[in-house]
Scaffold this motif. Structure first.
Motif, short mmCIF file in Angstrom:
data_model
loop_
_atom_site.label_atom_id
_atom_site.label_comp_id
_atom_site.label_asym_id
_atom_site.label_seq_id
_atom_site.Cartn_x
_atom_site.Cartn_y
_atom_site.Cartn_z
N ASP A 96 -0.24 -2.62 -9.53
CA ASP A 96 0.10 -1.83 -10.72
C ASP A 96 1.55 -1.40 -10.53
OD1 ASP A 96 0.13 -0.25 -12.96
OD2 ASP A 96 -1.05 1.37 -12.11
N ARG A 102 0.85 -1.20 0.00
CA ARG A 102 0.00 0.00 0.00
C ARG A 102 0.88 1.24 0.00
NH1 ARG A 102 -3.58 -1.79 3.41
NH2 ARG A 102 -5.10 -2.31 1.80
N GLU A 103 1.91 1.22 0.84
CA GLU A 103 2.78 2.40 0.97
C GLU A 103 3.61 2.66 -0.28
OE1 GLU A 103 4.96 2.05 4.61
OE2 GLU A 103 3.19 2.50 5.82
N SER A 104 3.88 1.64 -1.04
CA SER A 104 4.67 1.86 -2.26
C SER A 104 3.82 2.44 -3.39
CB SER A 104 5.32 0.55 -2.72
OG SER A 104 4.35 -0.28 -3.31
N GLY A 105 2.50 2.52 -3.17
CA GLY A 105 1.62 3.07 -4.21
C GLY A 105 1.40 2.08 -5.35
N GLU A 106 1.57 0.78 -5.07
CA GLU A 106 1.41 -0.22 -6.14
C GLU A 106 0.18 -1.10 -5.96
OE1 GLU A 106 5.97 -1.17 -7.45
OE2 GLU A 106 5.44 -1.65 -5.40
N LEU A 107 -0.47 -1.00 -4.80
CA LEU A 107 -1.61 -1.88 -4.53
C LEU A 107 -2.89 -1.32 -5.14
CD1 LEU A 107 -2.73 -4.40 -3.09
CD2 LEU A 107 -3.20 -2.94 -1.12
N ILE A 108 -3.54 -2.12 -5.95
CA ILE A 108 -4.84 -1.71 -6.50
C ILE A 108 -5.96 -2.31 -5.66
CG2 ILE A 108 -6.36 -1.79 -8.53
CD1 ILE A 108 -3.89 -0.04 -8.91
#
Lengths: 412, 122
Positions: B85, B37-43
């Motif tokens: 993503d 979530r923190e890496s901005g990759e979880l959809i």
């Protein structure tokens, strides 16, 4: 009504300059952004009633700076400020003569360099550029990229954090570094454009048009760096590519290849502007990859049909592009031009050389081009096999649909 | 690029944990999700309810027929999945390798079709 529109446009144009100016002096992305947002809000309420001030940018900088001071006074912010004193000092040391105001363009450029900092990943660079320079909301950017708003918000805040820890972004890069940094900015703008151009689905009413946004931002960079041939080249490439958009998809989202596009649907105004830009820039600047791609797009744009296209010229331009910016994708496109000039057999030979590149093994584009060239050579079975293989390799839904329909068309 | 990272298993496998190892798995799964979530990759991230609650719907001659159990009987079935993503296949494989059960049963990485088309060769 027209007053409202012009206030809105003026605010959009001023916003990155004001944000850049504040960040350059104070070095805190988040707080500066909040302060600028509040100043923009105040302007959008006051200007339509009281009139646009004589120096809109100065007004916004003054109000935003006042808001920034208010934000600083809050306890929470004070703690954060102590952690970034060093950065502030660095930032103010790098920006002398503040009171007279540095030229506006330096602030926008600096902000672009900051958002496209080489330490950030491309998705972060894109998100931050659209947010800080483009003035889009996090929700708008999220919808444009079809990801949840929380995901996009996380990307943006992570990007800001990583700029803060690297600490080097808040000043203009030295002149020696500028060329490289401009190249990164152009690549980010190119990626934004491509994302918009290749989108074939999504609700247009809620999706911001990323091609329009990319063109708007590239125009701004072109105004800031009018003598940079690659900036002009990228703008021309975008305009010429965008000119074909009305013809490149069917109403139900299917892809139409260049050879089958209804050229009467191409946008003549964009073509004229793109051709003008590239002609001018090729005459006056050192040639670069964007200019060459724009020149190739211009040859297509001026041809009434595939048959009447000046393929020898396109082949020559790909030859130069291969020297300026070698890579398997350029070689692949060149193979198509070889086929159009010297026949499909020669094109297939050139393609074999491309396929031998290990970066291109299992790349659907190689198989798609191979299929096309077999079809040209009158070899429907080989073409059908290649279309099928290409369809299996692509992860693009519209492209898979296109390739499968081409294969089906060749069924005995 | 979007990928679906799927974790497969069966009741025998999921029933074989000790209390401690189950708690450790839950904690490791939570940490994995937090990082993603923190890496901005979880959809999105979803866990499947028990396979005993699955229904398969078929329409036969216009009549709805509902049967119990997963579409494919026997063997293993989907336990949970993440849609991510990220920048590249390599990054997706790296993420998948970081999932706590990757050391055991393996984790599946499946590219999702994009809604956009790459430009055709001109």
């Amino acid at each position: 009504m027209s007053e409202d529109v012009s206030v809105e446009e003026l605010l959009r144009e001023c916003a990155p300059q004001v944000l850049g100016s504040l960040i350059r002096r104070h070095g805190q992305f988040d707080l500066c952004e909040d302060a600028v947002q509040e100043a923009l809000l105040a302007a959008s309420q006051q200007w339509p009633v009281e009139g646009i001030p004589g120096n809109p940018r100065g007004w916004l900088v003054t109000v935003a700076t006042r808001r920034l001071t208010d934000l600083w006074r809050s306890d929470d912010a004070r703690r954060r400020r102590e952690a970034t004193v060093a950065l502030q000092e660095e930032a103010s040391a790098a920006g002398p003569g503040e009171e007279g105001g540095a030229p506006d363009h330096d602030d926008t450029l600096m902000l672009l360099f900051l958002c496209c900092h080489p330490s950030l990943s491309p998705p972060s660079q894109i998100a931050l550029t659209l947010r800080a320079v483009g003035g889009l909301t996090t929700g708008e950017i999220a919808r444009a990229f079809l990801v949840p708003e929380s995901t996009m918000g996380q990307r943006i805040s992570r990007a800001k954090k990583s700029i803060k820890t690297s600490g080097t972004g808040f000043r203009m890069p030295p002149l020696a570094e500028r060329r490289k940094r401009v190249a990164v900015v152009l690549h980010v703008l190119y990626l934004i454009f491509n994302e918009g151009y290749t989108a074939t689905s999504g609700d247009d009413l809620v999706r911001v048009d990323l091609t329009d946004e990319a063109i708007r931002l590239t125009r701004a960079v072109h105004r800031l760096l009018p003598d940079d041939g690659e900036v002009a080249g990228l703008l021309a490439l975008m305009l010429l590519t965008e000119s074909r958009r009305p013809a490149r998809t069917t109403p139900d989202g299917g892809l139409v290849p260049l050879a089958e596009q209804d050229r009467s649907k191409w946008n003549a105004d964009r073509i004229a502007e793109g051709v003008g830009l590239i002609t001018e820039s090729l005459a006056h600047s050192a040639v670069g990859a964007y200019q060459l791609q724009a020149a190739i797009a211009a040859v297509h744009a001026e041809a009434p049909s595939t048959e009447e296209t000046d393929w020898p010229q396109i082949l020559a331009l790909y030859g130069i592009l291969e020297r300026v910016s070698p890579g398997p994708m350029v070689a692949l496109n060149r193979a198509v031009a070889v086929a159009m000039v010297d026949g499909p057999r020669k094109g297939l030979d050139a393609l074999d050389a491309v396929a031998a590149d290990e970066r291109m093994t299992e790349h659907h584009r190689v198989e798609a081009v191979r299929a096309h060239l077999h079809e040209m050579a009158g070899e429907p079975e080989a073409a059908r096999e290649s279309y099928r293989r290409a369809a299996k390799l692509t992860t693009s839904a519209p492209e898979r649909r296109y390739l499968e329909s081409r294969a089906a068309r060749l069924n005995p | 690029m979007r990928f679906k990272i799927s974790i497969y298993g069966n009741d025998a496998l999921w029933g074989s944990f000790t209390e401690e190892s189950f708690a450790a798995l839950i904690a490791a799964d939570a940490a994995f999700q937090r990082d993603l979530r923190e890496s901005g990759e979880l959809i999105s991230a979803e866990g499947m309810a028990d396979s005993g609650l699955v229904r398969v719907v078929r329409v036969r001659d216009g009549v709805r027929v509902v049967t119990m159990g997963p579409y494919l009987g026997g063997g293993e079935h989907l336990g949970s999945y993440f849609v991510v993503d990220c920048d590249s296949l390599e990054r997706a494989l790296e993420l998948a390798a970081g999932y706590p059960t990757a050391g055991g049963n393996g984790v599946e990485v499946w590219p999702l079709l994009e809604h956009s088309g790459t430009t055709l060769p001109d």
